[in-house]
Design an enzyme around this catalytic site. Structure first.
Site, short mmCIF file in Angstrom:
data_model
loop_
_atom_site.label_atom_id
_atom_site.label_comp_id
_atom_site.label_asym_id
_atom_site.label_seq_id
_atom_site.Cartn_x
_atom_site.Cartn_y
_atom_site.Cartn_z
N THR A 194 -35.18 0.09 82.88
CA THR A 194 -35.11 1.23 81.95
C THR A 194 -36.14 0.97 80.86
OG1 THR A 194 -33.48 0.14 80.58
CG2 THR A 194 -32.63 1.52 82.33
N GLU A 339 -30.99 4.95 86.01
CA GLU A 339 -29.74 4.44 86.58
C GLU A 339 -29.22 5.30 87.72
OE1 GLU A 339 -30.56 4.65 83.43
OE2 GLU A 339 -29.67 3.04 82.22
N LYS A 447 -25.43 14.37 63.21
CA LYS A 447 -24.03 14.54 62.79
C LYS A 447 -23.99 15.04 61.36
CE LYS A 447 -22.25 11.24 66.03
NZ LYS A 447 -23.28 10.22 66.26
N TRP A 452 -21.45 18.15 65.34
CA TRP A 452 -22.69 17.81 66.01
C TRP A 452 -23.67 18.97 66.02
CZ3 TRP A 452 -20.98 15.08 71.22
CH2 TRP A 452 -20.37 13.86 70.89
#
Ligand code: ADP
Length: 550
Positions: A194, A339, A447, A452
Site C-alpha cells: 500500500t 487490499e 468533523k 460529518w
C-alpha cells in the site's frame, strides 16, 4: 465465516489449480497471434504476439531458476508498462516465485525499505530507474542479482551495481523449453505494498487463486467488459495494484494489448491511442486530465477510443462530462483498493436506468458503483451496526471476498479484519439498487460540530466551475466547531477566478453548514506516488492556518 461442512457426496470434476501460468498457456494456445505493442523506454515501438510473450516468459522462468530463485522467493520490479514487465508477470509467478511490483515514484528510502521488508532476491528494472537503483543498491542486502531490462547496447559502462545483468542476454542464454510447475492455487503469486500515506507501507500478498478469480470477474461485461475485439491500453501502471488486473484479464480474453512505456503525457498517449486503434483504457483521474486537456486544446477527437475506466480516486463530474460529451468516450467509474486486488465496484448502469433522463443516469455513473460478483459489502455505524441501503445513511464500508486480504505480509499491523470483514477506511452510502457512493475516506472526513462533512462532494462541485482545474477540501481546526472546511483550488490557466466566484458557485447546491469557511488558491496540489491528491500533506501544511471565522 461459518464453519465448512463436509458433504457425503463430492462433485466429480477435474481439479485444475487456478494458477497464473494457466492464463499465459491459454493465451498462447488459443489467441497466439494476438498482438502486444509497446512504446519502449528506449523510444521505439516494439510489437510481438501472445505466443512470443509466452515463449520469453518460459525463458525467463528458466533464467530465474538458473539464478537460484526458489518457489515463494520474491523478485522485485521497478518498471513501466511494457512487454518485458509482462514477461515478468508470467515468468516470475508462473515459476512459483513471487512478483513484487514496486512503485518507482516512492522515495528511494521507501523503495529500499519495502525491498528489504519483502526480502527481494532479484530486482528487474527499466533503464529509466538506473539512477534510483544506483542510489539504493548498497542498502539492499537481500538482493543477489540486479537485472536491467534492456539490450546489451543499452547497458551502462559505469554502473556501480555489483554483478549487473542484462535482461536480453539473460533470457537469450536460456531455452524456452519449460513446463510450468503445478502447485497449490493458494500459493503466493504477487506482492504489492500500500502506498503508506499513514505509517510504513504494508504488503498485500495475492495468491494464484485470488488473482485468477479477480481476472475472471473483472473481465465480465458488468465489470470492465474485456473482449477479444478490444485494443486495450492500461495507463494505470503495472506497479499500481497490478494495473487493476489488466495484464491477466486482457490475456485471458484475447484482446490486443498496448503498453505506453514511460510516455504518459497527453500528446504521447493520444498518438499511441490513434496509431494502435485503442478502444478501451483505464487510469486515475489525474492522467485523464492531461489527455483531455491535450485533446481539447488541439481540437482532437479519438477515432476508436470509446470506453475508459476511471478509478483510484473519485472521478470528478467535470471529467466524466467532458469525456462523454466532448470526446465521445464512455466513462466507467470504478472503486477498489490495494487490499482488494483491487476491483470492488463498477458503476455500470442497469437496464432500468437506461430509460431515465441522461442527467439522472450521470448521477448513477458518478457513484463508485455496484459490487462485482465475488465482492460482498456493507456499511456500518461506529458501533459496528449495519446501516440500511437507502442511499442516505452513510457509514464505514466493510468488504469481504476471495480476492480481499485476510492480513498483511509478515503480519504487519496485526489482524485487520472485524468479524471476517475488511474495513476499507472509506465512508459510503449504498442505494436500494446496491450502488455504493463514497462520501469520504475516514481520515479525510471533516468533523464539524460532531457531524460529518463529505469533502468529495464539495470538491466535485467546485470542479464543475469552468475556471477550476483541481480542488481539494480539508478540515482545519476551529475553536468552536472542532473543524471547518477549507477549500483549496487550482485555477485553470488563463481564466479569472475569485474566492467569491467559487463560493457563489457552491451556494444552494450543498447544505449551508457544508459551505467552506475560506477558499485559497494554490499553484498545484501535492500528488502521491499513484497520482492521488495527498490530503494529509495539505492538512499538515494548513494545520496552523487561521480561518477568518475562527
Ligand atoms: P492508497 O490507499 O494507499 O491510496 P489504494 O490505491 O489502495 O492505495 O487506494 C485505495 C483507496 O483509494 C480507497 O480506499 C478509496 O479511498 C480511494 N479510491 C479508490 N477508487 C476510488 C473512487 N472511484 N472514488 C473515490 N475513492 C476511491
Amino acid at each position: 465465516m461459518s464453519p465448512l461442512h463436509k458433504s457425503p457426496l463430492m462433485g466429480e470434476m477435474m481439479h485444475v489449480p487456478l494458477l497464473i501460468s494457466t492464463i499465459i498457456d491459454f493465451a498462447a494456445r488459443h489467441y497466439g497471434s494476438a498482438e502486444i505493442v509497446t512504446r519502449r523506454v528506449e523510444g521505439d515501438i516494439h510489437r510481438y504476439t501472445y505466443r512470443d510473450c509466452a515463449r520469453r516468459a518460459r525463458q525467463l522462468a528458466n533464467a530465474l531458476s538458473g539464478l537460484g530463485v526458489q518457489m515463494g522467493e520474491r523478485v522485485g520490479t521497478l518498471a513501466w508498462n511494457t512487454y518485458r514487465h509482462l514477461e515478468a508477470y508470467y515468468g516470475v509467478s508462473g515459476s512459483g516465485a513471487v512478483l513484487h511490483t514496486i512503485n518507482p515514484r516512492l522515495h528511494p528510502e521507501q523503495i529500499a525499505y519495502i525491498m528489504g521488508h519483502a526480502e527481494d532476491k532479484v530486482l528487474m528494472f527499466d533503464l529509466t530507474f538506473l539512477p534510483i537503483v544506483q542510489g539504493i543498491a548498497a542498502h539492499c542486502p537481500t538482493v543477489k542479482h540486479w537485472v536491467l531490462m534492456a539490450e546489451r547496447s543499452h547497458m551502462p559502462t559505469d554502473d556501480n551495481i555489483p554483478g549487473l545483468l542484462c535482461y536480453e542476454d539473460l533470457i537469450h542464454s536460456h531455452s524456452d523449453d519449460y513446463s510450468w510447475p503445478q502447485f497449490d492455487e493458494n500459493a503466493a503469486a504477487t506482492l504489492c505494498y500500500t502506498s503508506g500515506t499513514t505509517g510504513n507501507p504494508k504488503g498485500a500478498l495475492y495468491s494464484h487463486r485470488s488473482t485468477v478469480l479477480h481476472a475472471y470477474a473483472s473481465a465480465m461485461p458488468n465489470a470492465l467488459n474485456v473482449t477479444s475485439g478490444d485494443a486495450i491500453l492500461p495507463v494505470v501502471p503495472m506497479f499500481h495494484v497490478n494495473a487493476w488486473g489488466l495484464p491477466y484479464s486482457v490475456l485471458l480474453s484475447g484482446a490486443k494489448m498496448v503498453f505506453p512505456g514511460a510516455a504518459l503525457d497527453g500528446k504521447s498517449l493520444y498518438e499511441l491511442f490513434e496509431a494502435e486503434g485503442v478502444t478501451f483504457s483505464a487510469g486515475v483521474p489525474t492522467v485523464w486530465l492531461g489527455l483531455v486537456n491535450y485533446c481539447l486544446q488541439n481540437n482532437l477527437q479519438f477515432s476508436t477510443f470509446r470506453r475508459t475506466v476511471v478509478g483510484g480516486s473519485a472521478c470528478p463530474p467535470s471529467l466524466l462530462n467532458t469525456m462523454m460529451d466532448k470526446l465521445n468516450v464512455e466513462v466507467i467509474h470504478a472503486w477498489g483498493m490495494t487490499e482488494m486486488s483491487p476491483l470492488g465496484t463498477v458503476s455500470t448502469v442497469l437496464g432500468k436506468h437506461r430509460s431515465m433522463p441522461e442527467a439522472e443516469q450521470r448521477k448513477i455513473r458518478l457513484k463508485q458503483g455496484h459490487a462485482i460478483y465475488g465482492v460482498d459489502m456493507k456499511i456500518v455505524d461506529d458501533a459496528g451496526k449495519e446501516l440500511p441501503w437507502d442511499g442516505e445513511s452513510f457509514g464505514h464500508l466493510y468488504v469481504r471476498g476471495p480476492w480481499i486480504v485476510s492480513g498483511y505480509f509478515k503480519g504487519e499491523g496485526g489482524d485487520p479484519l472485524v468479524n471476517g470483514w475488511f474495513p476499507t477506511g472509506d465512508v459510503a452510502t449504498i442505494d436500494p439498487d446496491g450502488f455504493m457512493q463514497i462520501t469520504d475516506r475516514s481520515k479525510d472526513v471533516i468533523k464539524s460540530g460532531g457531524e460529518w462533512i463529505g469533502s468529495i462532494d464539495i470538491e466535485n462541485l467546485a470542479m464543475t466551475h469552468p475556471a477550476v482545474l483541481q480542488a481539494a477540501c480539508i478540515g482545519v481546526p476551529h475553536p468552536k466547531w472542532d473543524e471547518r472546511p477549507l477549500l483549496l483550488v487550482v485555477k485553470r490557466p488563463g481564466l479569472e477566478l475569485t474566492r467569491e466566484d467559487v463560493l457563489h458557485h457552491l451556494e444552494g447546491k450543498i447544505a449551508k453548514w457544508w459551505m467552506p469557511d475560506e477558499v485559497l488558491f494554490l499553484d498545484g496540489l501535492p500528488l502521491g506516488a499513484t497520482g492521488k491528491v495527498l490530503k494529509n500533506k495539505l492538512r499538515e501544511q494548513f494545520r496552523e492556518y487561521k480561518l477568518p471565522t475562527a
